[in-house]
Design a protein around this motif. Structure first.
Motif, PDB file in Angstrom:
ATOM      1  N   SER A 105      66.864  22.540 -57.381  1.00 37.69           N
ATOM      2  CA  SER A 105      66.932  23.013 -58.767  1.00 37.69           C
ATOM      3  C   SER A 105      66.820  24.524 -58.734  1.00 37.69           C
ATOM      4  N   GLU A 106      66.775  25.134 -59.885  1.00 32.05           N
ATOM      5  CA  GLU A 106      66.672  26.591 -59.947  1.00 32.05           C
ATOM      6  C   GLU A 106      65.386  27.092 -59.292  1.00 32.05           C
ATOM      7  N   THR A 107      64.353  26.261 -59.310  1.00 35.55           N
ATOM      8  CA  THR A 107      63.046  26.706 -58.809  1.00 35.55           C
ATOM      9  C   THR A 107      62.506  25.851 -57.666  1.00 35.55           C
ATOM     10  N   HIS A 108      63.338  24.997 -57.083  1.00 36.59           N
ATOM     11  CA  HIS A 108      62.852  24.044 -56.085  1.00 36.59           C
ATOM     12  C   HIS A 108      63.811  23.973 -54.898  1.00 36.59           C
ATOM     13  N   TYR A 109      63.290  24.223 -53.694  1.00 38.21           N
ATOM     14  CA  TYR A 109      64.047  24.128 -52.453  1.00 38.21           C
ATOM     15  C   TYR A 109      63.334  23.162 -51.509  1.00 38.21           C
ATOM     16  N   ARG A 110      64.116  22.458 -50.703  1.00 40.01           N
ATOM     17  CA  ARG A 110      63.540  21.635 -49.638  1.00 40.01           C
ATOM     18  C   ARG A 110      64.087  22.120 -48.307  1.00 40.01           C
ATOM     19  N   LEU A 111      63.164  22.505 -47.402  1.00 34.35           N
ATOM     20  CA  LEU A 111      63.522  23.042 -46.100  1.00 34.35           C
ATOM     21  C   LEU A 111      63.394  21.946 -45.050  1.00 34.35           C
ATOM     22  N   PHE A 112      64.444  21.752 -44.251  1.00 30.08           N
ATOM     23  CA  PHE A 112      64.430  20.802 -43.144  1.00 30.08           C
ATOM     24  C   PHE A 112      64.353  21.606 -41.851  1.00 30.08           C
ATOM     25  N   VAL A 113      63.272  21.403 -41.100  1.00 26.38           N
ATOM     26  CA  VAL A 113      63.033  22.163 -39.872  1.00 26.38           C
ATOM     27  C   VAL A 113      62.881  21.195 -38.704  1.00 26.38           C
ATOM     28  N   GLY A 114      62.899  21.714 -37.480  1.00 26.38           N
ATOM     29  CA  GLY A 114      62.750  20.878 -36.296  1.00 26.38           C
ATOM     30  C   GLY A 114      61.427  20.140 -36.287  1.00 26.38           C
ATOM     31  N   ASN A 131      61.768  37.327 -36.755  1.00 23.66           N
ATOM     32  CA  ASN A 131      60.628  38.230 -36.714  1.00 23.66           C
ATOM     33  C   ASN A 131      61.116  39.660 -36.948  1.00 23.66           C
ATOM     34  N   LYS A 132      60.211  40.610 -36.951  1.00 27.03           N
ATOM     35  CA  LYS A 132      60.581  41.987 -37.297  1.00 27.03           C
ATOM     36  C   LYS A 132      61.592  42.582 -36.331  1.00 27.03           C
ATOM     37  N   ALA A 133      61.575  42.130 -35.082  1.00 28.91           N
ATOM     38  CA  ALA A 133      62.500  42.657 -34.083  1.00 28.91           C
ATOM     39  C   ALA A 133      63.880  42.014 -34.158  1.00 28.91           C
ATOM     40  N   GLY A 134      64.034  41.015 -35.034  1.00 35.66           N
ATOM     41  CA  GLY A 134      65.318  40.334 -35.149  1.00 35.66           C
ATOM     42  C   GLY A 134      65.420  39.093 -34.297  1.00 35.66           C
ATOM     43  N   GLY A 135      64.336  38.707 -33.599  1.00 35.34           N
ATOM     44  CA  GLY A 135      64.334  37.469 -32.831  1.00 35.34           C
ATOM     45  C   GLY A 135      64.215  36.264 -33.745  1.00 35.34           C
ATOM     46  N   ILE A 136      64.767  35.146 -33.333  1.00 34.29           N
ATOM     47  CA  ILE A 136      64.820  33.956 -34.178  1.00 34.29           C
ATOM     48  C   ILE A 136      63.515  33.170 -34.055  1.00 34.29           C
ATOM     49  N   THR A 137      62.805  33.022 -35.162  1.00 32.69           N
ATOM     50  CA  THR A 137      61.579  32.217 -35.163  1.00 32.69           C
ATOM     51  C   THR A 137      61.853  30.785 -35.580  1.00 32.69           C
ATOM     52  N   SER A 138      62.966  30.535 -36.281  1.00 36.84           N
ATOM     53  CA  SER A 138      63.309  29.171 -36.680  1.00 36.84           C
ATOM     54  C   SER A 138      64.745  29.150 -37.182  1.00 36.84           C
ATOM     55  N   ASP A 139      65.403  28.009 -37.035  1.00 39.03           N
ATOM     56  CA  ASP A 139      66.652  27.763 -37.766  1.00 39.03           C
ATOM     57  C   ASP A 139      66.446  26.497 -38.579  1.00 39.03           C
ATOM     58  N   ILE A 185      67.981  28.864 -28.568  1.00 39.34           N
ATOM     59  CA  ILE A 185      67.495  30.007 -29.335  1.00 39.34           C
ATOM     60  C   ILE A 185      65.977  29.992 -29.381  1.00 39.34           C
ATOM     61  N   ASP A 186      65.409  31.185 -29.450  1.00 37.97           N
ATOM     62  CA  ASP A 186      63.970  31.367 -29.626  1.00 37.97           C
ATOM     63  C   ASP A 186      63.748  32.814 -30.022  1.00 37.97           C
ATOM     64  N   THR A 187      62.527  33.285 -29.923  1.00 37.48           N
ATOM     65  CA  THR A 187      62.225  34.638 -30.387  1.00 37.48           C
ATOM     66  C   THR A 187      62.829  35.719 -29.500  1.00 37.48           C
ATOM     67  N   ASP A 188      63.302  35.371 -28.309  1.00 40.04           N
ATOM     68  CA  ASP A 188      63.966  36.341 -27.440  1.00 40.04           C
ATOM     69  C   ASP A 188      65.465  36.420 -27.706  1.00 40.04           C
ATOM     70  N   VAL A 189      65.966  35.590 -28.609  1.00 39.96           N
ATOM     71  CA  VAL A 189      67.402  35.524 -28.899  1.00 39.96           C
ATOM     72  C   VAL A 189      67.630  36.002 -30.328  1.00 39.96           C
ATOM     73  N   VAL A 201      73.240  24.739 -31.756  1.00 40.38           N
ATOM     74  CA  VAL A 201      72.055  25.189 -31.028  1.00 40.38           C
ATOM     75  C   VAL A 201      70.846  24.310 -31.342  1.00 40.38           C
ATOM     76  N   SER A 202      69.899  24.315 -30.407  1.00 47.23           N
ATOM     77  CA  SER A 202      68.623  23.623 -30.576  1.00 47.23           C
ATOM     78  C   SER A 202      67.512  24.623 -30.307  1.00 47.23           C
ATOM     79  N   TYR A 203      66.563  24.705 -31.260  1.00 51.29           N
ATOM     80  CA  TYR A 203      65.488  25.675 -31.102  1.00 51.29           C
ATOM     81  C   TYR A 203      64.592  25.290 -29.922  1.00 51.29           C
TER      82      TYR A 203
END
Length: 464
Positions: free
Chosen positions: A203-212, A188-196, A339-343, A333-335
């Motif tokens: 490919s050059e134009t394609h990403y796959r994101l793996f989230v919790g 977030n804007k304060a530097g807190g972690i919203t996700s890992d 870690i969370d928005t306070d970290v 770490v595990s979200y």
């Protein structure tokens, strides 16, 4: 009865608002919305509920149980009895056959451990499943184990400006060539972690994101909210694919035995597509448990055939409790726990995931915050009868210096292991501390980094 109906209405409204919030995120105005989107009210964000709960039948079952359990003893590991089987993994039938004990995560039935012989007895001491989880850890440490990662959220981001977009949203460098896997944070804007998250550049134009598993709706909304006119498309493809973690020192021999020697040539934090037993797969070389291996993704309908190929080579399924024990030993770490928005990344030791060249969200906030006052460290307890659960106070010099964030018995090191956020002055390696577990004090020793295989040698590709 009146209270039950009030609770039912509240939960239903929350789940309903969750769905509507995602639809209206670009148009809804107001300070509360902005605060939630900025990740500052994580605990009350309705996106923590999956849309499956937007169903009167599930709520009618669960709400009376919620009320009753409010007055029960909250044993660790206790599972809900009502409103189960809402979402099943592609290998659910295989896990039932392997006598899995299931836990419910974001609506999914996910195996906690296998070879269950009876309903576990709830207690605060050593859990009923202690020996079984230890056996599963040993399989991953000595041979080959399979973990089911299919419930993890999968988000496709693609389009001509996908790299531009993700370099602004994510902290790490998205310009790495296709074939790379990238570990990154979103802040977030304060530097807190919203996700890992881990990201495959397909490919050059394609990403796959793996989230919790529980982060999917929140992360989707975060990405959508922060679109700034870029020409990209964002799709939830979670249930289109199954993902299996295949880990252990004998994975090279497994790759050869199944006629997929190419698996052994994949570099660390790289990915490659190919065939296993006639099944099209995408395979990444990485590990969340500290043992060599791969995360193998295939179309959900192919998961049963893929599992049969792996199980034929004596690859043993292990549950999320074994995985948690092993990742804590590795200091991973595990979200929502560590870690969370306070970290901030500096507090969690995740500075390596910050690209100094990228102008990502939160970069200014990190600079303005300065040096962190706390740091995430590992602690081992000398007394192996202790059963820490997380959120225990840590003491030194007669005062509280921090708290534990995750805890488990470390079967590979033979001691209870904890991750903890401590005052910076007490984060030196070898520092003696005391952890209070259920009112009893236990001596511990601080370590910066992993307590198991701190050189990460075991996670690297090994020769067959």
């Amino acid at each position: 009865l009146y209270l039950v109906f009030v609770m039912m209405a509240a939960v239903y409204t929350s789940a309903h608002n969750h769905t509507m919030h995602d639809m209206d995120s670009h148009n809804h105005e107001g300070h509360l919305h902005d605060t939630m989107v900025d990740g500052k009210l994580l605990e009350v964000d309705p996106k923590r509920f999956d849309a499956i709960w937007n169903h009167i039948g599930a709520l009618a079952e669960r709400v009376p149980e919620v009320l009753g359990k409010h007055y029960e003893i909250g044993y660790a590991g206790r599972q809900w009895e009502t409103a189960r089987d809402l979402r099943r993994l592609p290998l659910h039938d295989e896990w039932v056959a392997a006598k899995a004990h299931f836990g419910q995560v974001f609506g999914f039935e996910r195996p906690l451990y296998f070879d269950k012989t009876h309903e576990p007895v709830m207690r605060f001491g050593q859990p009923d499943w202690f020996e079984q989880v230890g056996s599963e850890v040993n399989s991953a440490h000595q041979a080959v184990a399979i973990t089911d990662l299919s419930s993890f959220g999968k988000i496709d981001v693609y389009g001509p400006e996908a790299t531009l977009f993700l370099n602004r949203i994510c902290t790490n460098d998205m310009t790495r060539a296709p074939g790379h896997v990238i570990y990154s944070l979103m802040l977030n804007k304060a530097g807190g972690i919203t996700s890992d998250l881990t990201i495959m550049r397909l490919s050059e134009t394609h990403y796959r994101l793996f989230v919790g598993t529980a982060a999917l709706k929140r992360d989707l909304a975060w990405l959508q909210h922060h679109l700034n006119g870029e020409n990209v498309t964002i799709n939830d493809v979670t249930e289109d694919y199954a993902t299996l973690g295949v880990m252990g020192p004998k994975t090279p021999q497994l790759g050869t035995a199944i006629g997929a020697e190419w698996l052994n040539q994949i570099g660390y934090f790289k990915h490659q597509s190919g065939m296993i037993g006639g099944i099209e797969v995408t395979v990444a070389r990485l590990s969340y448990i500290g043992e060599a291996g791969w995360e193998i993704s295939c179309a959900a309908q192919d998961a049963k055939r893929l599992y049969a190929v792996l199980a034929e080579q004596q690859a043993r399924p292990i549950g999320s409790l074994a995985q948690s024990s092993m990742r804590i030993e590795k200091g991973f770490v595990s979200y929502g726990h560590d870690i969370d928005t306070d970290v901030t990344p500096g507090m969690a030791g995740l500075e390596f995931a910050l690209d100094s060249k990228s102008d990502f969200i939160g970069k200014t906030g990190i600079a303005e915050a300065g040096e962190p006052e706390k740091r995430l460290v590992s602690i081992t307890l000398e007394n192996d009868t202790a059963v820490p659960l997380g959120n225990e106070p840590v003491f030194a010099d007669g005062r509280i210096i921090g708290k534990t964030t995750s805890a488990a018995y470390g079967y590979r090191v033979g001691k209870p292991v904890l991750l903890a956020l401590l005052d910076l002055a007490y984060c030196g390696a070898g520092r003696s501390v005391t952890v209070e577990v259920a009112g009893e004090s236990f001596d511990g020793s601080v370590k910066t980094g992993a307590v198991f295989d701190d050189t990460a040698r075991r996670m690297r590709p090994q020769k067959a």
